[in-house]
Write an enzyme that holds these catalytic residues in place. Structure first.
Site, PDB file in Angstrom:
ATOM      1  N   GLU A  80      -5.385  -8.343   5.135  1.00  0.00           N
ATOM      2  CA  GLU A  80      -5.815  -7.581   6.302  1.00  0.00           C
ATOM      3  C   GLU A  80      -6.821  -6.532   5.828  1.00  0.00           C
ATOM      4  O   GLU A  80      -6.444  -5.524   5.233  1.00  0.00           O
ATOM      5  CB  GLU A  80      -4.619  -6.889   6.964  1.00  0.00           C
ATOM      6  CG  GLU A  80      -5.031  -6.072   8.186  1.00  0.00           C
ATOM      7  CD  GLU A  80      -4.046  -4.966   8.551  1.00  0.00           C
ATOM      8  OE1 GLU A  80      -3.977  -4.619   9.742  1.00  0.00           O
ATOM      9  OE2 GLU A  80      -3.366  -4.441   7.641  1.00  0.00           O
ATOM     10  N   ASP A 128       1.647   6.676   0.126  1.00  0.00           N
ATOM     11  CA  ASP A 128       0.896   5.644  -0.600  1.00  0.00           C
ATOM     12  C   ASP A 128       1.371   5.544  -2.050  1.00  0.00           C
ATOM     13  O   ASP A 128       1.560   6.567  -2.728  1.00  0.00           O
ATOM     14  CB  ASP A 128      -0.592   5.984  -0.606  1.00  0.00           C
ATOM     15  CG  ASP A 128      -1.274   5.636   0.709  1.00  0.00           C
ATOM     16  OD1 ASP A 128      -0.609   5.727   1.760  1.00  0.00           O
ATOM     17  OD2 ASP A 128      -2.470   5.292   0.675  1.00  0.00           O
ATOM     18  N   ASP A 188      -0.719  -6.524   3.769  1.00  0.00           N
ATOM     19  CA  ASP A 188      -0.990  -5.468   4.738  1.00  0.00           C
ATOM     20  C   ASP A 188      -1.897  -4.393   4.140  1.00  0.00           C
ATOM     21  O   ASP A 188      -1.787  -4.059   2.951  1.00  0.00           O
ATOM     22  CB  ASP A 188       0.350  -4.845   5.160  1.00  0.00           C
ATOM     23  CG  ASP A 188       0.203  -3.750   6.180  1.00  0.00           C
ATOM     24  OD1 ASP A 188      -0.232  -4.050   7.298  1.00  0.00           O
ATOM     25  OD2 ASP A 188       0.510  -2.588   5.853  1.00  0.00           O
ATOM     26  N   ASN A 210       0.830  -1.206   0.000  1.00  0.00           N
ATOM     27  CA  ASN A 210       0.000   0.000   0.000  1.00  0.00           C
ATOM     28  C   ASN A 210       0.865   1.257   0.000  1.00  0.00           C
ATOM     29  O   ASN A 210       0.495   2.268  -0.592  1.00  0.00           O
ATOM     30  CB  ASN A 210      -0.902  -0.003   1.233  1.00  0.00           C
ATOM     31  CG  ASN A 210      -1.662   1.290   1.404  1.00  0.00           C
ATOM     32  OD1 ASN A 210      -2.573   1.579   0.656  1.00  0.00           O
ATOM     33  ND2 ASN A 210      -1.262   2.093   2.389  1.00  0.00           N
ATOM     34  N   HIS A 269      -6.769  -0.411   1.591  1.00  0.00           N
ATOM     35  CA  HIS A 269      -6.353   0.960   1.305  1.00  0.00           C
ATOM     36  C   HIS A 269      -5.523   1.109   0.041  1.00  0.00           C
ATOM     37  O   HIS A 269      -4.844   2.124  -0.131  1.00  0.00           O
ATOM     38  CB  HIS A 269      -5.586   1.511   2.506  1.00  0.00           C
ATOM     39  CG  HIS A 269      -6.384   1.499   3.775  1.00  0.00           C
ATOM     40  ND1 HIS A 269      -7.497   2.285   3.947  1.00  0.00           N
ATOM     41  CD2 HIS A 269      -6.248   0.759   4.910  1.00  0.00           C
ATOM     42  CE1 HIS A 269      -8.014   2.049   5.155  1.00  0.00           C
ATOM     43  NE2 HIS A 269      -7.280   1.135   5.745  1.00  0.00           N
TER      44      HIS A 269
END
Length: 517
Positions: A266, A198, A229, A127, A233
């Site tokens: 996740e 990001d 992870d 991410n 997002h």
């Protein structure tokens, strides 16, 4: 030896004898669908060279221990180079952190784990990167940099309304999303922290870089899969369909390289948000399970977890029948389980009994099997494993001074090995039980029609040729339940129970597993 200890030891031997009256079925490896995965923070696990930091060679030294415990796989928290102790901000995706050893050390660890039929899953943090990653250093050098669109940039005047916006993350409620690299004109997006910009997944070049990184670890290094992870997002929250599409594409790319690759994501949210990720991420962590398990035990309400888990499994089934429910009782982001249960040993043992008799593919956080303690900040949830008393513990990491898991609060593993009533032997017995009976490993969850007292969590587990009946009394008072005659073959018990003429009496925080004759 005092009378209390004698009585306790005799009781334990009696339980073991009753469980071993018939030959134990073959112990099988049910990973990935229902096997047990052991989560390790390398830095705190075992230090092989005396520099105070755990390392790959230290893990290799303890593979026989992990095998003894009964775990089928290891998930390593981040192992790549990073400027922080936790290493969730990567600076080089095709290397390992020098504090942990060399790539050859890691490959040797892989080889030795595979010899023991232990799979290896590594944290993949895609991410975001570190601000020290060469991609970001090049990206911030100017608008005409070839790496500019590797990250998300915006001019100050176009995002003025968002500059002071703060968002709630797992650990904080005052994180800004847009960050100034020091130029005062263009800002970059970083959801978690300014040190973690990001990546821009609208860029085909970024996606190709990520797929190449996956190929490297699967093909050239030889890992068995990835824990992804912050999977929610990749794109902002208002673009969930783009997130789902990306993970489908990622899965297809990884399966083209390694058809049996293991991917666990996740996605920290409620089931309605989590479930649509399943087609791309066939295994997902069940945060509802974690929180509801703790709530059930602390409130003495046995129905809470049972109903919640049935809802989650049915909902997932509606998305895809081929999913892996990654259950857990604690992890590196949550307080240690024993702290969450107010340091109550009876509740703690029962929590693991519930985790390991429920459906799913359980994750066990290192140190839970010896009752380690820890509260935030996160460093103190990740304190060094206690192998032996301090003077004999050559492998204990010293990178941090333990605040919660100390010699005064946690009994070392070596002492627990010798105690039949220890947390370690309790976990070990439960994992072996689960891996010995298909009904407990891969069986369905059967909600029973009977009316049970509020504190009772009673359910069936059913596989093709085996059926089990599981009863947990999560309350503090004794209860009585009816047990059908065909379910009176006892496989396991915790606490004090008594069965007479089909009537089962369980004292507080007692559990029992029966097998259908």
């Amino acid at each position: 030896m005092n009378k209390t200890l004698i009585a306790s030891t005799l009781a334990t031997l009696s339980i073991l004898a009753s469980c071993q009256s018939e030959p134990t079925p073959e112990v099988k490896n049910h990973w990935p669908k229902a096997g047990v995965t052991y989560e390790i923070f390398v830095q705190s696990f075992n230090d092989s060279n005396g520099d105070g930091i755990g390392d790959f060679n230290g893990v290799t030294e303890k593979l026989d221990y992990i095998q003894e415990l009964g775990a089928n796989a290891i998930w390593f928290m981040p192992i790549m180079p990073s400027p922080t102790y936790h290493k969730y901000d990567v600076t080089d995706y095709k290397a390992v952190h020098p504090d942990y050893g060399t790539m050859e050390d890691f490959k040797k660890l892989l080889e030795e784990a595979h010899k023991r039929d232990i799979k290896i899953v590594i944290d993949m943090i895609i991410n975001h990167t570190s601000t020290e990653h060469p991609w970001f250093q090049a990206s911030k050098s100017g608008r005409d940099s070839e790496f500019r669109d590797y990250y998300v940039w915006a001019q100050k005047d176009t995002i003025a309304a968002f500059l002071d916006k703060k968002v709630i993350t797992l650990d904080s409620d005052n994180i800004r999303q847009w960050h100034d690299p020091g130029q005062g004109e263009d800002f970059y997006y970083g959801f978690f922290w300014g040190g973690m910009p990001d990546l821009n997944f609208d860029s085909p070049k970024v996606r190709e870089e990520i797929y190449e990184i996956g190929r490297f670890w699967l093909e050239e290094v030889g890992v068995d899969g990835f824990r992804l992870d912050a999977a929610k997002h990749i794109f902002p929250d208002d673009r969930p369909l783009d997130n789902h599409a990306f993970w489908k594409e990622f899965r297809a790319k990884m399966e083209a390289i390694k058809p049996d690759v293991y991917l666990v994501g996740e996605v920290y949210d409620k089931k309605e948000i989590v479930a649509p990720y399943l087609p791309g991420l066939p295994a997902l962590f069940n945060f509802d399970f974690h929180y509801t398990l703790i709530e059930s035990l602390n409130s003495g309400d046995g129905q809470l977890l049972l109903q919640k888990q049935k809802e989650v499994l049915d909902f997932y089934q509606g998305i895809t029948p081929n999913f892996i429910d990654a259950t857990f009782s604690s992890n590196h982001d949550q307080p240690r389980l024993l702290n969450d249960l107010k340091e109550d040993p009876a509740k703690y043992k029962q929590a693991s009994a519930i985790l390991l008799t429920m459906p799913g593919a359980p994750y066990l956080y290192y140190g839970e099997e010896i009752g380690m303690l820890g509260l935030k900040p996160d460093e103190h949830i990740r304190e060094p494993f206690i192998w032996d008393v301090k003077e004999n513990d050559k492998g204990r990491a010293t990178w941090i001074e333990a605040k919660y898991s100390t010699d005064a609060t946690v009994t070392p593993l070596e002492a627990q090995r010798k105690d039949p009533n220890s947390y370690f032997n309790h976990y070990k017995a439960l994992i072996k039980l689960r891996n010995s009976y298909p009904a407990l490993a891969t069986g369905s969850l059967e909600i029973l029609e009977n009316k049970f007292p509020k504190s009772v969590m009673a359910f069936g587990r059913k596989s093709a040729d085996q059926e089990a009946f599981v009863v947990h009394n999560v309350g503090s008072e004794s209860v009585e339940v009816d047990v059908p005659a065909e379910f009176e073959k006892e496989l396991f018990k915790l606490g004090t129970i008594k069965l007479e003429s089909g009537k089962l009496n369980l004292e507080g925080n007692s559990s029992v597993v029966f097998l259908k004759k």
